[in-house]
Design an enzyme around this catalytic site. Structure first.
Site, PDB file in Angstrom:
ATOM      1  N   GLY A 118      93.008 -31.356 106.451  1.00 32.03           N
ATOM      2  CA  GLY A 118      93.409 -31.579 105.048  1.00 32.03           C
ATOM      3  C   GLY A 118      94.312 -30.920 104.692  1.00 32.03           C
ATOM      4  O   GLY A 118      94.434 -30.051 103.633  1.00 32.03           O
ATOM      5  N   SER A 138      97.503 -32.080 103.574  1.00 33.58           N
ATOM      6  CA  SER A 138      98.280 -32.695 102.820  1.00 33.58           C
ATOM      7  C   SER A 138      98.529 -32.230 101.194  1.00 33.58           C
ATOM      8  O   SER A 138      99.544 -32.459 100.741  1.00 33.58           O
ATOM      9  CB  SER A 138      98.186 -34.187 102.882  1.00 33.58           C
ATOM     10  OG  SER A 138      97.100 -34.632 102.188  1.00 33.58           O
ATOM     11  N   ARG A 139      97.588 -31.498 100.881  1.00 31.28           N
ATOM     12  CA  ARG A 139      97.547 -31.012  99.472  1.00 31.28           C
ATOM     13  C   ARG A 139      96.818 -29.717  99.482  1.00 31.28           C
ATOM     14  O   ARG A 139      96.234 -29.152 100.404  1.00 31.28           O
ATOM     15  CB  ARG A 139      97.089 -31.973  98.604  1.00 31.28           C
ATOM     16  CG  ARG A 139      95.569 -32.480  98.848  1.00 31.28           C
ATOM     17  CD  ARG A 139      95.354 -33.707  97.656  1.00 31.28           C
ATOM     18  NE  ARG A 139      93.892 -34.343  98.041  1.00 31.28           N
ATOM     19  CZ  ARG A 139      92.985 -33.741  97.468  1.00 31.28           C
ATOM     20  NH1 ARG A 139      93.052 -32.902  96.190  1.00 31.28           N
ATOM     21  NH2 ARG A 139      91.725 -34.207  97.461  1.00 31.28           N
ATOM     22  N   ASN A 173      90.718 -26.623 107.593  1.00 33.14           N
ATOM     23  CA  ASN A 173      90.822 -26.287 106.078  1.00 33.14           C
ATOM     24  C   ASN A 173      90.217 -27.369 105.266  1.00 33.14           C
ATOM     25  O   ASN A 173      89.760 -27.243 104.019  1.00 33.14           O
ATOM     26  CB  ASN A 173      92.264 -26.307 105.550  1.00 33.14           C
ATOM     27  CG  ASN A 173      92.483 -26.578 104.066  1.00 33.14           C
ATOM     28  OD1 ASN A 173      92.605 -25.568 103.633  1.00 33.14           O
ATOM     29  ND2 ASN A 173      92.940 -27.649 103.841  1.00 33.14           N
ATOM     30  N   SER A 205      84.861 -19.603 101.988  1.00 34.00           N
ATOM     31  CA  SER A 205      85.141 -19.287 100.686  1.00 34.00           C
ATOM     32  C   SER A 205      84.221 -18.175 100.237  1.00 34.00           C
ATOM     33  O   SER A 205      83.180 -17.948 100.921  1.00 34.00           O
ATOM     34  CB  SER A 205      84.253 -20.493  99.954  1.00 34.00           C
ATOM     35  OG  SER A 205      84.250 -20.180  98.567  1.00 34.00           O
ATOM     36  N   TYR A 260      77.423 -26.084  98.939  1.00 33.00           N
ATOM     37  CA  TYR A 260      78.894 -25.576  99.333  1.00 33.00           C
ATOM     38  C   TYR A 260      78.688 -24.299  99.885  1.00 33.00           C
ATOM     39  O   TYR A 260      79.339 -23.970 100.989  1.00 33.00           O
ATOM     40  CB  TYR A 260      79.712 -25.599  98.017  1.00 33.00           C
ATOM     41  CG  TYR A 260      81.029 -25.259  98.213  1.00 33.00           C
ATOM     42  CD1 TYR A 260      82.119 -25.906  98.793  1.00 33.00           C
ATOM     43  CD2 TYR A 260      81.604 -23.932  97.558  1.00 33.00           C
ATOM     44  CE1 TYR A 260      83.437 -25.689  98.995  1.00 33.00           C
ATOM     45  CE2 TYR A 260      82.869 -23.452  97.904  1.00 33.00           C
ATOM     46  CZ  TYR A 260      83.712 -24.542  98.707  1.00 33.00           C
ATOM     47  OH  TYR A 260      84.975 -24.179  98.758  1.00 33.00           O
ATOM     48  N   ALA A 266      75.981 -23.111 101.329  1.00 29.39           N
ATOM     49  CA  ALA A 266      75.371 -23.081 102.551  1.00 29.39           C
ATOM     50  C   ALA A 266      76.403 -23.262 103.729  1.00 29.39           C
ATOM     51  O   ALA A 266      76.418 -22.833 104.918  1.00 29.39           O
ATOM     52  CB  ALA A 266      74.117 -24.209 102.509  1.00 29.39           C
ATOM     53  N   LYS A 294      79.843 -22.953 103.614  1.00 24.98           N
ATOM     54  CA  LYS A 294      80.779 -21.898 103.751  1.00 24.98           C
ATOM     55  C   LYS A 294      80.046 -20.890 104.604  1.00 24.98           C
ATOM     56  O   LYS A 294      80.806 -19.989 105.414  1.00 24.98           O
ATOM     57  CB  LYS A 294      81.471 -21.548 102.404  1.00 24.98           C
ATOM     58  CG  LYS A 294      82.096 -22.785 101.671  1.00 24.98           C
ATOM     59  CD  LYS A 294      83.316 -23.463 102.797  1.00 24.98           C
ATOM     60  CE  LYS A 294      84.226 -24.236 102.129  1.00 24.98           C
ATOM     61  NZ  LYS A 294      85.312 -24.688 102.816  1.00 24.98           N
ATOM     62  N   ILE A 333      91.252 -20.016  93.427  1.00 31.01           N
ATOM     63  CA  ILE A 333      92.626 -20.294  93.897  1.00 31.01           C
ATOM     64  C   ILE A 333      92.709 -21.704  93.161  1.00 31.01           C
ATOM     65  O   ILE A 333      92.163 -22.652  92.918  1.00 31.01           O
ATOM     66  CB  ILE A 333      92.821 -20.763  95.455  1.00 31.01           C
ATOM     67  CG1 ILE A 333      92.178 -19.604  96.227  1.00 31.01           C
ATOM     68  CG2 ILE A 333      94.274 -20.658  95.596  1.00 31.01           C
ATOM     69  CD1 ILE A 333      92.604 -18.201  96.089  1.00 31.01           C
TER      70      ILE A 333
HETATM   71  P1  NAP Z   1      91.436 -29.765  97.615  1.00 27.28           P
HETATM   72  O1  NAP Z   1      92.895 -29.500  96.807  1.00 27.28           O
HETATM   73  O2  NAP Z   1      90.591 -30.390  97.147  1.00 27.28           O
HETATM   74  O3  NAP Z   1      92.091 -30.381  98.932  1.00 27.28           O
HETATM   75  C1  NAP Z   1      91.055 -30.508  99.880  1.00 27.28           C
HETATM   76  C2  NAP Z   1      91.598 -31.223 101.128  1.00 27.28           C
HETATM   77  O4  NAP Z   1      90.776 -31.337 102.200  1.00 27.28           O
HETATM   78  C3  NAP Z   1      92.413 -32.448 100.718  1.00 27.28           C
HETATM   79  O5  NAP Z   1      93.679 -32.526 101.604  1.00 27.28           O
HETATM   80  C4  NAP Z   1      91.337 -33.595 101.497  1.00 27.28           C
HETATM   81  O6  NAP Z   1      91.813 -34.646 101.731  1.00 27.28           O
HETATM   82  C5  NAP Z   1      90.899 -32.901 102.687  1.00 27.28           C
HETATM   83  N1  NAP Z   1      89.717 -33.593 103.302  1.00 27.28           N
HETATM   84  C6  NAP Z   1      88.426 -33.193 102.616  1.00 27.28           C
HETATM   85  N2  NAP Z   1      87.493 -33.904 103.274  1.00 27.28           N
HETATM   86  C7  NAP Z   1      88.187 -34.246 104.269  1.00 27.28           C
HETATM   87  C8  NAP Z   1      87.919 -34.922 105.438  1.00 27.28           C
HETATM   88  N3  NAP Z   1      86.542 -35.354 105.863  1.00 27.28           N
HETATM   89  N4  NAP Z   1      88.801 -35.196 106.551  1.00 27.28           N
HETATM   90  C9  NAP Z   1      89.822 -34.758 106.351  1.00 27.28           C
HETATM   91  N5  NAP Z   1      90.428 -34.123 105.051  1.00 27.28           N
HETATM   92  C10 NAP Z   1      89.353 -33.886 104.423  1.00 27.28           C
HETATM   93  O7  NAP Z   1      91.235 -28.373  97.998  1.00 27.28           O
HETATM   94  P2  NAP Z   1      91.503 -26.845  98.284  1.00 27.28           P
HETATM   95  O8  NAP Z   1      91.452 -26.110  96.986  1.00 27.28           O
HETATM   96  O9  NAP Z   1      93.172 -27.144  98.633  1.00 27.28           O
HETATM   97  O10 NAP Z   1      90.723 -26.481  99.238  1.00 27.28           O
HETATM   98  C11 NAP Z   1      91.161 -26.248 100.777  1.00 27.28           C
HETATM   99  C12 NAP Z   1      89.874 -25.330 101.265  1.00 27.28           C
HETATM  100  O11 NAP Z   1      89.682 -24.266 100.901  1.00 27.28           O
HETATM  101  C13 NAP Z   1      88.570 -26.116 101.286  1.00 27.28           C
HETATM  102  O12 NAP Z   1      87.883 -25.992 102.501  1.00 27.28           O
HETATM  103  C14 NAP Z   1      87.904 -25.275 100.316  1.00 27.28           C
HETATM  104  O13 NAP Z   1      86.674 -25.308 100.345  1.00 27.28           O
HETATM  105  C15 NAP Z   1      88.344 -24.164 100.491  1.00 27.28           C
HETATM  106  N6  NAP Z   1      88.452 -23.282  99.199  1.00 27.28           N
HETATM  107  C16 NAP Z   1      89.103 -23.362  98.181  1.00 27.28           C
HETATM  108  C17 NAP Z   1      89.176 -22.669  97.199  1.00 27.28           C
HETATM  109  C18 NAP Z   1      89.573 -22.915  95.756  1.00 27.28           C
HETATM  110  O14 NAP Z   1      89.349 -22.057  94.651  1.00 27.28           O
HETATM  111  N7  NAP Z   1      90.511 -23.771  95.663  1.00 27.28           N
HETATM  112  C19 NAP Z   1      88.355 -21.509  96.886  1.00 27.28           C
HETATM  113  C20 NAP Z   1      87.838 -20.895  98.250  1.00 27.28           C
HETATM  114  C21 NAP Z   1      87.752 -21.897  99.246  1.00 27.28           C
HETATM  115  P3  NAP Z   1      91.965 -36.046 100.879  1.00 27.28           P
HETATM  116  O15 NAP Z   1      93.269 -36.070 100.089  1.00 27.28           O
HETATM  117  O16 NAP Z   1      91.852 -37.062 101.734  1.00 27.28           O
HETATM  118  O17 NAP Z   1      90.890 -36.011  99.937  1.00 27.28           O
END
Ligand code: NAP
Length: 247
Positions: A12, A14-15, A90, A142, A155, A157, A159, A188
């Site tokens: 994951g 790319s963003r 990630n 998380s 979610y 469960a 994490k 975040i």
């Molecule tokens: P995000 O902006 O929604 O990005 C999620 C990334 O995961 C995207 O690149 C997505 O790819 C990829 N992804 C999802 N399912 C996938 C799969 N089956 N195979 C390959 N790639 C997959 O999320 P984020 O906020 O950056 O979160 C990144 C990580 O941090 C996640 O695990 C999230 O649970 C964790 N996290 C985030 C926060 C927060 O507040 N943002 C807090 C705690 C933990 P696509 O572009 O193809 O959808």
């Protein structure tokens, strides 16, 4: 930051947080393999940006829930670079609903995307890193896996499972010098939290001791530490990156 290894796979990547992890790790001299699932342009643009900044990057498409494709990607990396030094699991999704409205499919989809994908990654990483007697893996869990959250039984469960699973992998990998740790970001600013209403965001921020959401880069630098030689005596641990929200 010091890294004995040479390359890293970020699922994951790319963003959001994943893209920041890629940029930070490339800035420390690692070749970064950017995994994407659905948007090749984002991944290609990130690769170009990293290269323009003097780093090294490659793009690899796979769905992290697909064991065969995940293994094929790791094999491709080994064929290209001769090793895989680091992995950041990630990739993740949310599918929020109150438990009474949550179907078993809603539950399973999040467990698959977050926990099953990390299991596949950890297992394959342990296999290839054991041979080199070196490696470090970070699972991006998380704060919700530590303290729970209404609307996120699936979610939380997934994490919480990642945190516990990292400890078991840490015990299995230690004799081969392969470390496994979890990072637990709080709230975040990314696409994932953009989905929250302004009112909910304001409520959360008011309860965070540092009084703001974190930046993806602040998560990325902490994860870089957990991967690096600077944390060489840390395994099976959970690093909180949450502005003090859960201590
Ligand atoms: P995000 O902006 O929604 O990005 C999620 C990334 O995961 C995207 O690149 C997505 O790819 C990829 N992804 C999802 N399912 C996938 C799969 N089956 N195979 C390959 N790639 C997959 O999320 P984020 O906020 O950056 O979160 C990144 C990580 O941090 C996640 O695990 C999230 O649970 C964790 N996290 C985030 C926060 C927060 O507040 N943002 C807090 C705690 C933990 P696509 O572009 O193809 O959808």
């Amino acid at each position: 930051m010091k890294f004995s290894g040479k390359n890293v796979l970020v699922t994951g990547g790319s963003r959001g947080i994943g893209a920041e992890i890629c940029k930070v790790l490339a800035s420390f001299g690692l070749k970064v393999w950017i995994n994407y699932r659905s948007n090749p342009k984002l991944a290609d643009d990130l690769k170009a940006q990293i290269e323009a900044d003097g780093g090294s990057a490659a793009v690899v498409k796979f769905d992290a829930t697909n064991e065969e494709d995940f293994i094929a990607a790791i094999n491709l990396i080994i064929q290209s670079d001769g090793e895989l030094s680091y992995l950041v699991n990630n990739a993740g999704i949310t599918n929020d609903k109150l438990a009474l409205r949550m179907s078993v499919d809603d539950f399973n989809s999040v467990i698959d995307a977050n926990l099953k994908s990390a299991f596949i990654g950890c297992k394959e990483a342990l296999k290839v890193m054991s041979k080199k007697r070196f490696g470090s893996v970070v699972n991006v869990a998380s704060i919700v896996g530590e303290m729970g959250n209404a609307g996120q039984t699936n979610y939380s469960a997934s994490k919480g499972g990642m945190i516990a699973m990292s400890k078991s992998f840490a015990k299995e990998g230690a004799s081969r010098n392969v470390r496994f740790n979890s990072a637990t970001p709080g709230f975040i600013a990314t696409d994932m939290t953009d989905a929250l209403s302004d009112e909910i965001k304001a409520n959360y921020s008011a309860n965070i001791p540092l009084k703001r959401f974190g930046e993806a880069k602040e998560v990325a630098t902490a994860i870089a530490f957990l991967l690096s030689d600077y944390s060489s005596y840390i395994t099976g641990d959970t690093l909180k990156i949450n502005g003090g929200l859960y201590m």
